[in-house]
Design an enzyme around this catalytic site. Structure first.
Site, mmCIF file in Angstrom:
data_model
loop_
_atom_site.group_PDB
_atom_site.id
_atom_site.type_symbol
_atom_site.label_atom_id
_atom_site.label_comp_id
_atom_site.label_asym_id
_atom_site.label_seq_id
_atom_site.Cartn_x
_atom_site.Cartn_y
_atom_site.Cartn_z
ATOM 1 N N ASP A 48 0.853 -1.186 0.000
ATOM 2 C CA ASP A 48 0.000 0.000 0.000
ATOM 3 C C ASP A 48 0.890 1.237 0.000
ATOM 4 O OD1 ASP A 48 -2.165 1.656 0.101
ATOM 5 O OD2 ASP A 48 -2.777 1.134 2.138
ATOM 6 N N ASP A 83 -2.748 2.566 -6.177
ATOM 7 C CA ASP A 83 -1.764 2.649 -5.090
ATOM 8 C C ASP A 83 -1.689 1.427 -4.195
ATOM 9 O OD1 ASP A 83 -4.245 3.054 -3.993
ATOM 10 O OD2 ASP A 83 -3.612 4.621 -2.616
ATOM 11 N N GLU A 84 -2.335 0.339 -4.539
ATOM 12 C CA GLU A 84 -2.211 -0.865 -3.707
ATOM 13 C C GLU A 84 -2.435 -2.123 -4.528
ATOM 14 O OE1 GLU A 84 -5.227 -1.639 -0.721
ATOM 15 O OE2 GLU A 84 -6.539 -0.123 -1.603
#
Length: 368
Positions: free
Chosen positions: A14, A108-109
């Site tokens: 993350d 983003d993850e």
């Protein structure tokens, strides 16, 4: 103790305050300062906040006005999604150096299954550290990671030592980790559900584990089964590299509330065109059109209609949205309209294997 469940080594990566961190990386003048990505106007909404801003209670999804009240020195920057996508692709390329089993959840993850990896490294913990180091050295951003036996626990663990940290939950620690966990930390337990659990004396994983499957199903419906198994460390979902898109949508928040349906139709036309553009770009079509309406008092309403055929044409999308708009009279002026297409022609019917009813424990012989 043994189990028939597959034993995996899963990493959840993350990125730390991704959008805001990209802006601070690209603009040195923003480093160390409270930054919010999104609109700071009367109708704006925060998309992301730097850690400096979070210290003042600035969070994603709060209004720009509230964010500014919380932090008078807050610096607003407009989102640059092309740039975020560019960086995300570079990060994903690093992931693929270790395993092809990468499941992105957003820009983003992502989940990585490194049970068998390209580096031949038996330690998921060391792999996670190496990946985070590479992201920092090659791109200039920090990331946090969670490492454990399944996706659920890995995701929960990735939030533990943020920012720029990681946490491993070893197999022998899984059950105690979950028992001690605040119920609000359980991925899939939202604010409303957490409040309901509190009212029923469920504050930790141990409290949740004390409830029977029948009780949880009675109190929380279909989600009850999910809660029953995850608190026992049972989550069999695999890392799926090619996640099937389930819906595609576009929405607009207006500078001024709309009370006339004529003005709403004008806005819906532009939204339908955007949805159609995205559908055609993704080469998909859908059957179910959903109209999303957020009123001036922030109440939310959705209206849906399923057609007998797949569509991606802007005119058909708009006509269907019009029907839904006129379906019933507006209860208030409107601050947001959105259109989504679901039941896409990319979806596959996935047969769910029946979960075992007996409690199973995790195998301990799993080298982390």
């Amino acid at each position: 103790m043994s189990s028939d469940l597959p034993i995996r080594k899963i990493i959840h990566i993350d990125m730390d305050a991704f959008y805001a961190s990209v802006e601070q990386m690209d603009n040195p003048e923003l480093r160390g300062k409270p930054v919010a990505v999104g609109g700071g106007g009367t109708r704006g909404v925060v998309s992301a906040a730097s850690y400096e801003a979070r210290e003042f209670g600035v969070r994603s999804a709060i209004s720009g006005m509230q964010a500014r009240r919380n932090c008078p020195d807050l610096i607003f920057v407009k989102p640059r999604f092309d740039r975020y996508t560019e960086i995300s692709k570079k990060i994903r390329k690093i992931f693929l150096d270790y395993t092809d089993l990468v499941e992105p959840l957003s820009l983003d993850e992502a989940y990585l299954d490194v049970t068998e990896n390209k580096k031949g490294n038996p330690s998921a913990t060391l792999i996670a550290k190496e990946i985070r180091d590479r992201i920092f050295n090659e791109i200039g951003l920090t990331a946090s990671a969670g490492i454990s036996i399944n996706k659920f626990i890995a995701k929960v663990a990735s939030d533990y030592n943020k920012p720029n940290g990681q946490k491993t939950v070893n197999p022998e620690d899984v059950l105690s980790f979950l028992e001690d966990l605040d119920i609000r930390k359980f991925y899939g337990v939202g604010k409303v559900t957490a409040e309901k659990m509190y009212q029923k004396g469920i504050f930790t994983g141990k409290d949740l584990k004390s409830k029977s499957l029948e009780y949880l199903k009675e109190q929380f419906g279909k989600s009850g089964r999910y809660y029953y198994y995850i608190v026992r460390g049972i989550h069999t979902s695999e890392v799926k590299p090619n996640r099937t898109r389930k819906s595609l949508a576009a929405e607009r928040t207006f500078q001024e509330n709309l009370s006339s349906e004529i003005f709403m139709l004008e806005k819906l036309k532009h939204i339908a065109e955007e949805v159609s553009r995205r559908l055609n770009k993704s080469k998909v079509a859908g059957k179910t059109v959903t109209l999303k309406i957020k009123y001036s008092d922030f109440t939310l309403q959705t209206r849906s209609k399923t057609l007998p055929y797949f569509i991606n044409d802007k005119d058909i999308i708009l006509d269907t949205a019009k029907d839904l708009l006129y379906q019933e009279k507006m209860s208030n002026s409107v601050r947001l309209l959105g259109i989504s297409l679901s039941n896409l022609n990319t979806e596959k019917t996935i047969k769910q294997t029946a979960s075992k009813e007996n409690e199973v424990s995790v195998q301990l012989q799993f080298g982390f």
